[in-house]
Design a protein around this motif. Structure first.
Motif, short mmCIF file in Angstrom:
data_model
loop_
_atom_site.label_atom_id
_atom_site.label_comp_id
_atom_site.label_asym_id
_atom_site.label_seq_id
_atom_site.Cartn_x
_atom_site.Cartn_y
_atom_site.Cartn_z
N GLN A 133 -5.64 19.97 0.42
CA GLN A 133 -6.87 19.35 -0.06
C GLN A 133 -7.02 17.94 0.54
N LEU A 134 -5.91 17.23 0.65
CA LEU A 134 -5.99 15.90 1.26
C LEU A 134 -6.45 16.00 2.71
N ARG A 135 -5.95 17.02 3.40
CA ARG A 135 -6.35 17.21 4.79
C ARG A 135 -7.84 17.52 4.89
N ARG A 136 -8.32 18.33 3.96
CA ARG A 136 -9.74 18.66 3.97
C ARG A 136 -10.60 17.41 3.78
N ALA A 137 -10.01 16.41 3.14
CA ALA A 137 -10.73 15.15 2.91
C ALA A 137 -10.51 14.16 4.05
N TRP A 138 -9.91 14.62 5.15
CA TRP A 138 -9.68 13.77 6.33
C TRP A 138 -8.70 12.63 6.05
N LEU A 139 -7.80 12.80 5.10
CA LEU A 139 -6.88 11.71 4.78
C LEU A 139 -5.68 11.70 5.73
N THR A 140 -5.18 10.50 5.96
CA THR A 140 -4.01 10.34 6.82
C THR A 140 -2.85 9.86 5.96
N LYS A 141 -1.70 9.82 6.59
CA LYS A 141 -0.51 9.33 5.91
C LYS A 141 -0.74 7.96 5.27
N ALA A 142 -1.49 7.12 5.95
CA ALA A 142 -1.70 5.76 5.47
C ALA A 142 -2.52 5.71 4.18
N ASP A 143 -3.26 6.77 3.88
CA ASP A 143 -4.11 6.76 2.69
C ASP A 143 -3.35 7.14 1.42
N VAL A 144 -2.13 7.61 1.57
CA VAL A 144 -1.43 8.22 0.44
C VAL A 144 -0.15 7.45 0.12
N LEU A 145 -0.03 7.01 -1.13
CA LEU A 145 1.09 6.14 -1.52
C LEU A 145 2.46 6.79 -1.39
N ASN A 146 2.57 8.03 -1.84
CA ASN A 146 3.92 8.60 -1.86
C ASN A 146 4.37 9.13 -0.51
N THR A 147 3.81 8.56 0.55
CA THR A 147 4.38 8.75 1.88
C THR A 147 5.30 7.58 2.22
N ALA A 148 5.36 6.60 1.33
CA ALA A 148 6.23 5.44 1.57
C ALA A 148 7.66 5.94 1.83
N GLU A 149 8.29 5.38 2.85
CA GLU A 149 9.55 5.93 3.36
C GLU A 149 10.70 5.84 2.36
N THR A 150 10.71 4.78 1.56
CA THR A 150 11.83 4.59 0.65
C THR A 150 11.31 4.37 -0.76
N PRO A 151 12.17 4.59 -1.76
CA PRO A 151 11.75 4.33 -3.14
C PRO A 151 11.30 2.89 -3.32
N GLU A 152 11.99 1.97 -2.66
CA GLU A 152 11.65 0.55 -2.80
C GLU A 152 10.25 0.29 -2.24
N ALA A 153 9.99 0.88 -1.08
CA ALA A 153 8.67 0.68 -0.45
C ALA A 153 7.58 1.28 -1.32
N PHE A 154 7.89 2.41 -1.93
CA PHE A 154 6.89 3.03 -2.80
C PHE A 154 6.57 2.13 -3.98
N LEU A 155 7.63 1.64 -4.61
CA LEU A 155 7.46 0.78 -5.78
C LEU A 155 6.65 -0.46 -5.42
N ALA A 156 6.94 -0.99 -4.24
CA ALA A 156 6.24 -2.21 -3.81
C ALA A 156 4.76 -1.95 -3.54
N SER A 157 4.41 -0.69 -3.28
CA SER A 157 3.01 -0.39 -2.98
C SER A 157 2.17 -0.20 -4.23
N LEU A 158 2.83 -0.14 -5.39
CA LEU A 158 2.11 0.05 -6.64
C LEU A 158 1.52 -1.27 -7.13
N ARG A 159 0.62 -1.13 -8.09
CA ARG A 159 0.01 -2.29 -8.73
C ARG A 159 1.10 -3.24 -9.27
N LYS A 160 0.90 -4.54 -9.07
CA LYS A 160 1.88 -5.51 -9.54
C LYS A 160 1.81 -5.67 -11.05
N ARG A 161 2.96 -5.91 -11.64
CA ARG A 161 3.01 -6.13 -13.09
C ARG A 161 2.67 -7.57 -13.43
N PRO A 162 2.13 -7.80 -14.66
CA PRO A 162 1.79 -9.18 -15.05
C PRO A 162 3.03 -10.07 -15.14
#
Length: 624
Positions: free
Chosen positions: A595-624
DNA sequence: GCCGTTTTCGGCCCGACTGTTTTCAGTCG
């Protein structure tokens, strides 16, 4: 009026025009316009308002002056002059007749003019009384087929979900492959294009046994497969049958030499193919399911592979998911097709459940299943208390569960460091190549075969329920302790659905919300599945840095490709997750990716393509 | 009714199967 309704009205008008015997090209214009409208990511109604800039509608390919006027009429009055005129002449129920097998516009028109029969019940009566036999080309066989068709139509007129169709495709393919000399069976049609649902199954078979001079034996094999309920048609190299569940299957057996042309042709979409052929003609070529030929001397230019056909038409290869005549041909000509996301790009799955609430497996079991699929991190996001039927957790249980999650994660890290444990086991297994199959789908093979370089990580998390007033059902102090907070619309809303959007907006205002789950609440809002103002939700989520989840599970996926496109346009981060309640459900990820492909999405559009757990966590919304 | 690297009119995609046709029209994908 929303785009889907506008598209339906245009498409119905096209069908009425067909019955009326109108110019086929005019009919095609209405069909094309209907498709174009349906594919728009933003609502067209405002653009069709009297005071809107007329250029905006005309900018859409397939919409010209006449169609723009039609759209304005539809938005203003709910109908349009041509449609009204046709409905005066014919009955709206005649559109149902077109959905019966063997009934096309000419037959519907004939039956109407000769017998004044215009709906399914009357047609059945007329057929049983033998009245149809008085009409040209409608004999005994026609009547019998029609009555069966009416029966099937009443029994089941719906389409099949992609995962079910996929399963049947695999089973039938396996049976076909038993015939010696058939060495490849490929699903084509809307299954290959990854549509959410498919109307019928197209399977292409090839191999030495499919060469023209010997194909009869292979056709016989297919026509006598044990799971056939009713054989519908059988030709030289084509067999059509239905299964007991009424799924129609078309199998074509084709020589290797024309397999690429056939695959291209039968993958569609129809509109894509029409556009492709027009392009061929402009280049002095003609394209059919057998080959791309030069018009002047019938010399074959390309036929063996799809890639060579697209190439010969001066196009980059177009992935099947994009073949909807929605701009992909232009993009392929200009070399601007996006590099679509693939399953192999996914590094984590951050929404899943365990037996602590309504799942069936333990934390460790879910983690090991993810490791075998080559993932580098997951999040355990069990339900919160408001969903009592799932054994949802209160604050204390949520914190205790999170503690256990951390323990399992640490345990896995220790095993990894010591050179043992599931990560190394999966790696070893992948080195033994073939042994990877069994419980893992082939696409995962390349993922699991990479040598692990860091410990697998399990994030703590929760899937919190959004309450009636838009607040979350656990304390902020609890949410603060958890890595992943997925706020989801569940079944708590007995209040007017008009307020859904407001509640969702309020829920993502909570600073601890990092992912919005089930953004439309489609499953909940059966009365009005897309009542949520997604544009507003995406806009706000984008501003707040909240990611929007695309649920990979075909039954729970509530974002369509047009919604995903819109999310991207509005700068919204997207996370694709399986929402697995059992280890096998992790295998639903490919459906989400499609479905993502049908929407023309690339790796860069999707968060859980982050290579490492740390990188994924860093890409999420920051906490107060 | 749309559209333009054969532009503002004259084009517009291709082939197989079915039923009842003795040469093909209608349907389907």
């Amino acid at each position: 009026m929303d785009n889907i309704s506008l598209a339906r009205l245009l498409d119905e008008t096209a069908s009425l025009l067909e019955i009326d015997g109108a110019d086929p090209f005019r009919i095609r214009s209405y069909r094309r316009a209907a498709e174009a409208v349906e594919q728009q990511t933003t609502q067209l109604a405002p653009l069709a308002a009297p005071d809107a800039d007329p250029k905006l509608l005309l900018a859409i390919p397939g919409i010209g002056k006449g169609m723009a006027a039609n759209l304005r009429d539809l938005v203003a009055t709910g109908s349009m002059p041509l449609r009204e005129e046709l409905l005066n002449k014919y009955k709206p129920t005649m559109l149902d007749l077109l959905r019966l097998p063997g009934m096309g516009p000419k037959s519907v028109a004939l039956i109407w003019s000769a017998l004044q029969v215009g709906d399914i019940d009357a047609l059945e009566t007329a057929a049983k009384a033998g009245h149809l036999n008085t009409l040209p080309r409608m004999g005994e066989k026609f009547t019998a087929k029609l009555l069966k068709g009416i029966e099937d139509y009443r029994k089941n007129s719906s389409r099949f979900r992609i995962d079910h169709a996929h399963e049947f495709a695999q089973r039938i393919s396996a049976l076909i492959l038993e015939f010696p000399g058939i060495d490849q069976v490929t699903p084509a049609g809307s299954l290959r294009r990854g549509r959410e649902t498919v109307g019928d199954l197209d399977l292409l078979a090839t191999g030495p046994a499919c060469e023209a001079n010997v194909v009869a034996a292979a056709v016989e094999h297919v026509a006598t497969l044990p799971l056939i309920d009713k054989l519908m048609a059988r030709g030289q190299n084509k067999v059509t049958f239905t299964l007991r569940n009424n799924l129609q299957v078309d199998v074509r057996l084709l020589p290797r030499a024309s397999y690429g042309a056939a695959l291209q042709y039968f993958s569609g979409s129809k509109m894509h193919n029409v556009a492709l052929r027009q392009r061929a003609i402009k280049r002095g070529l003609t394209l059919s399911e057998y080959a791309l030929l030069r018009l002047e001397d019938n010399v074959i230019v390309a036929a063996v592979s799809e890639a060579e056909i697209y190439n010969a038409l001066d196009l980059d290869f177009i992935p099947p998911e994009l073949r909807e005549n929605a701009g992909e041909i232009e993009a392929a000509a200009n070399h601007t097709l996006p590099e679509l996301i693939t399953l192999a790009d996914i590094r984590g799955d951050v929404h899943m459940h365990t037996s602590e609430t309504d799942g069936t497996a333990t934390i460790r079991e879910m983690a090991e299943a993810a490791i075998r699929r080559g993932l580098k991190y997951i999040a355990i996001t069990d339900h919160s208390k408001n969903l009592a039927m799932t054994n949802g957790m209160d604050d204390a249980r949520a914190l205790a569960h999170a503690k256990r999650v951390r323990e399992v994660s640490e345990q896995l890290a220790e095993e990894f460091a010591a050179g043992k444990g599931p990560q190394w086991a999966a790696y070893e297994a992948s080195l033994a190549a073939k042994s990877l199959r069994a419980d893992i789908i082939p696409q995962y093979a390349s993922l699991a075969s990479a040598k692990p370089t860091a410990p697998f990580r399990i994030f703590t998390g929760i899937e919190v329920d959004i309450l009636a007033e838009g607040q979350l059902d656990l304390e902020d102090e609890t949410l603060e302790q958890l890595d992943i907070v997925v706020a989801s619309v569940h079944s708590r809303f007995d209040q007017p659905i008009a307020q859904m959007t407001e509640r969702i907006l309020r829920a993502i205002e909570n600073p601890y919300t990092r992912i919005l789950g089930h953004p439309t609440g489609r499953k909940v809002l059966k009365r009005d599945p897309y009542a949520v103002d997604l544009e507003e939700v995406f806009r706000r989520a984008s501003a707040l840095g909240v990611a929007v989840e695309h649920n990979a599970h075909p039954a729970r996926a509530d974002l369509k490709d047009t919604h995903l496109k819109l999310a991207k346009e509005l700068g919204c981060a997207i996370s694709v997750n399986t929402d697995a309640h059992a280890t096998e459900e992790l295998d639903n990820m490919p459906f989400g990716i499609t479905q993502l492909r049908r929407a023309w999405l690339t790796k860069a559009d999707v968060l859980n393509t982050a290579e490492t757990p740390e990188a994924f966590l860093a890409s999420l919304r920051k906490r107060p």
